[in-house]
Write an enzyme that holds these catalytic residues in place. Sequence first.
Site, PDB file in Angstrom:
ATOM      1  N   THR A   1       3.745   2.545   5.759  1.00 37.04           N
ATOM      2  CA  THR A   1       2.315   2.224   5.734  1.00 37.04           C
ATOM      3  C   THR A   1       1.593   3.210   6.646  1.00 37.04           C
ATOM      4  O   THR A   1       2.121   3.568   7.700  1.00 37.04           O
ATOM      5  CB  THR A   1       2.008   0.779   6.196  1.00 37.04           C
ATOM      6  OG1 THR A   1       0.608   0.680   6.487  1.00 37.04           O
ATOM      7  CG2 THR A   1       2.757   0.377   7.448  1.00 37.04           C
TER       8      THR A   1
ATOM      9  N   ARG B   1       1.339  -5.027  -5.991  1.00 41.74           N
ATOM     10  CA  ARG B   1       1.400  -6.302  -5.277  1.00 41.74           C
ATOM     11  C   ARG B   1       1.725  -7.339  -6.341  1.00 41.74           C
ATOM     12  O   ARG B   1       1.179  -7.288  -7.435  1.00 41.74           O
ATOM     13  CB  ARG B   1       0.078  -6.575  -4.564  1.00 41.74           C
ATOM     14  CG  ARG B   1      -0.183  -5.510  -3.499  1.00 41.74           C
ATOM     15  CD  ARG B   1      -1.213  -5.933  -2.469  1.00 41.74           C
ATOM     16  NE  ARG B   1      -1.080  -5.111  -1.274  1.00 41.74           N
ATOM     17  CZ  ARG B   1      -1.756  -3.977  -1.052  1.00 41.74           C
ATOM     18  NH1 ARG B   1      -2.629  -3.538  -1.929  1.00 41.74           N
ATOM     19  NH2 ARG B   1      -1.570  -3.303   0.072  1.00 41.74           N
TER      20      ARG B   1
ATOM     21  N   GLY C   1       0.823  -1.220   0.000  1.00 39.30           N
ATOM     22  CA  GLY C   1       0.000   0.000   0.000  1.00 39.30           C
ATOM     23  C   GLY C   1       0.849   1.259   0.000  1.00 39.30           C
ATOM     24  O   GLY C   1       1.887   1.306   0.646  1.00 39.30           O
TER      25      GLY C   1
ATOM     26  N   ASP D   1       0.959  -0.490  11.712  1.00 34.93           N
ATOM     27  CA  ASP D   1       0.719  -1.838  12.246  1.00 34.93           C
ATOM     28  C   ASP D   1       1.940  -2.747  12.113  1.00 34.93           C
ATOM     29  O   ASP D   1       1.806  -3.959  12.027  1.00 34.93           O
ATOM     30  CB  ASP D   1      -0.496  -2.467  11.538  1.00 34.93           C
ATOM     31  CG  ASP D   1      -0.292  -2.582  10.024  1.00 34.93           C
ATOM     32  OD1 ASP D   1       0.677  -1.995   9.501  1.00 34.93           O
ATOM     33  OD2 ASP D   1      -1.097  -3.255   9.371  1.00 34.93           O
TER      34      ASP D   1
ATOM     35  N   ALA E   1     -14.270  12.940  19.683  1.00 37.61           N
ATOM     36  CA  ALA E   1     -15.349  11.981  19.423  1.00 37.61           C
ATOM     37  C   ALA E   1     -15.957  11.506  20.738  1.00 37.61           C
ATOM     38  O   ALA E   1     -15.321  11.574  21.790  1.00 37.61           O
ATOM     39  CB  ALA E   1     -14.792  10.800  18.635  1.00 37.61           C
TER      40      ALA E   1
ATOM     41  N   ASP F   1      -0.907   2.579   8.384  1.00 38.52           N
ATOM     42  CA  ASP F   1      -1.606   1.883   9.477  1.00 38.52           C
ATOM     43  C   ASP F   1      -0.828   1.800  10.787  1.00 38.52           C
ATOM     44  O   ASP F   1      -1.405   1.497  11.820  1.00 38.52           O
ATOM     45  CB  ASP F   1      -1.975   0.465   9.037  1.00 38.52           C
ATOM     46  CG  ASP F   1      -2.762   0.460   7.733  1.00 38.52           C
ATOM     47  OD1 ASP F   1      -3.624   1.334   7.580  1.00 38.52           O
ATOM     48  OD2 ASP F   1      -2.501  -0.398   6.872  1.00 38.52           O
TER      49      ASP F   1
ATOM     50  N   ARG G   1      -6.335  -1.044   8.758  1.00 36.44           N
ATOM     51  CA  ARG G   1      -6.357  -2.519   8.614  1.00 36.44           C
ATOM     52  C   ARG G   1      -6.724  -3.158   9.954  1.00 36.44           C
ATOM     53  O   ARG G   1      -7.712  -2.780  10.552  1.00 36.44           O
ATOM     54  CB  ARG G   1      -5.016  -3.028   8.082  1.00 36.44           C
ATOM     55  CG  ARG G   1      -4.859  -2.780   6.600  1.00 36.44           C
ATOM     56  CD  ARG G   1      -4.005  -3.819   5.931  1.00 36.44           C
ATOM     57  NE  ARG G   1      -2.636  -3.773   6.407  1.00 36.44           N
ATOM     58  CZ  ARG G   1      -1.615  -4.348   5.799  1.00 36.44           C
ATOM     59  NH1 ARG G   1      -1.818  -5.021   4.688  1.00 36.44           N
ATOM     60  NH2 ARG G   1      -0.409  -4.268   6.289  1.00 36.44           N
TER      61      ARG G   1
ATOM     62  N   ASP H   1       4.855  -5.377   6.225  1.00 30.22           N
ATOM     63  CA  ASP H   1       5.274  -6.729   6.595  1.00 30.22           C
ATOM     64  C   ASP H   1       5.419  -7.672   5.397  1.00 30.22           C
ATOM     65  O   ASP H   1       6.380  -8.434   5.314  1.00 30.22           O
ATOM     66  CB  ASP H   1       4.246  -7.354   7.547  1.00 30.22           C
ATOM     67  CG  ASP H   1       4.413  -6.851   8.972  1.00 30.22           C
ATOM     68  OD1 ASP H   1       5.440  -6.220   9.257  1.00 30.22           O
ATOM     69  OD2 ASP H   1       3.502  -7.089   9.786  1.00 30.22           O
TER      70      ASP H   1
END
Length: 322
Positions: free
Chosen positions: A127, A74, A13, A131, A188, A129, A173, A105
């Site tokens: 990324t 990809r 991504g 993550d 929020a 994310d 993700r 990853d």
Amino acid sequence: MEIKTIGVLTSGGDAPGMNAAVRAVVRSGISQGLKVIGINRGYAGLIAGDVKEMTARTVSDTVHRGGTILYTARCKEFREEAGLQKAKDMCKKLGIDGIAVIGGDGSYRGARDLSVRGVPCIGIPGTIDNDIACTDYTIGYDTAMNTALDMIDRLMDTAMSHERCIVVEVMGRGAGYIALNTAIAAGASAVLIPEVEPNVEAIITRLQRAYSLGKKHSIVVVAEGSKVRAQELTEIISNRLNMEARCMVLGHVQRGGSPTLRDRVEASRMGCRAVELLSQGIGNRVVCCKGNEIVDYDILEALQMKKEIDMHLYKVMLDVSF
Ligand code: ADP
């Protein structure tokens, strides 16, 4: 083995700040007397030999641009032995002695596979994310959070004007870092993240409490990886609380845009470290940000690490959101 030429590619991504990392690899490589080859479209471009020589000027005016000038892809073929062999042969043909791989990853698994076949590769975390377990920080994360925050601020204006509840789905993700941080920053009233079992009743109770204290509009942030999705929660809120609720999925807008200062600086630091390692013939490692330090780990070791969400931060969210 003497390293004369290195390649650089972006994979998986896209994330804002990838260009700053490419630029850092190119410029620090050239500074160290290396030739730097830009590989288009990740591993797919490597297999196909879709490359261009990079100069200091090919990365001019890119540090502030989102996306990736090297394109990203990809590539299924690269996961198989035949594809890996083709990539290795192409490196030999093009004289590429090592590669900086900017991605997540999945991309590091490929980098490891290629490293053990004789082409040293260094991973750089890119990324939105955040993550990736081995690093506190990934390139693109800060920009994506700030973009999501800006969008949620705008939604808050319209939620206020129409006295509505807007349930916003943000990216991430399987991780809730973007959701948790933007939820706190945007004010929020509730958040759902994959790391915490969803408790819809608790959210209804929180909203009831906030409204009983005079709240007239609200934002609820839902991470895309949450078990209860934003649309479902919107319907529950509108039925149970008898109020107008709308669902908004922010989507790919979070992946674009000019990278923040932090993303540009971290990308530059990590890109330079990757070249330091590659120039010594070191591969099979991933460059990471730990605290304020740039460190590096063996890829396999890095892939086995676990990263947890900061539950103190989650508690902060609960303490301030009503
Ligand atoms: P990310 O790097 O963002 O996690 P992907 O998981 O899509 O993104 O991986 C990007 C590319 O890395 C894949 O298309 C593939 O070429 C390569 N890759 C992913 N997983 C593996 C794997 N297990 N072994 C070898 N290569 C892989």
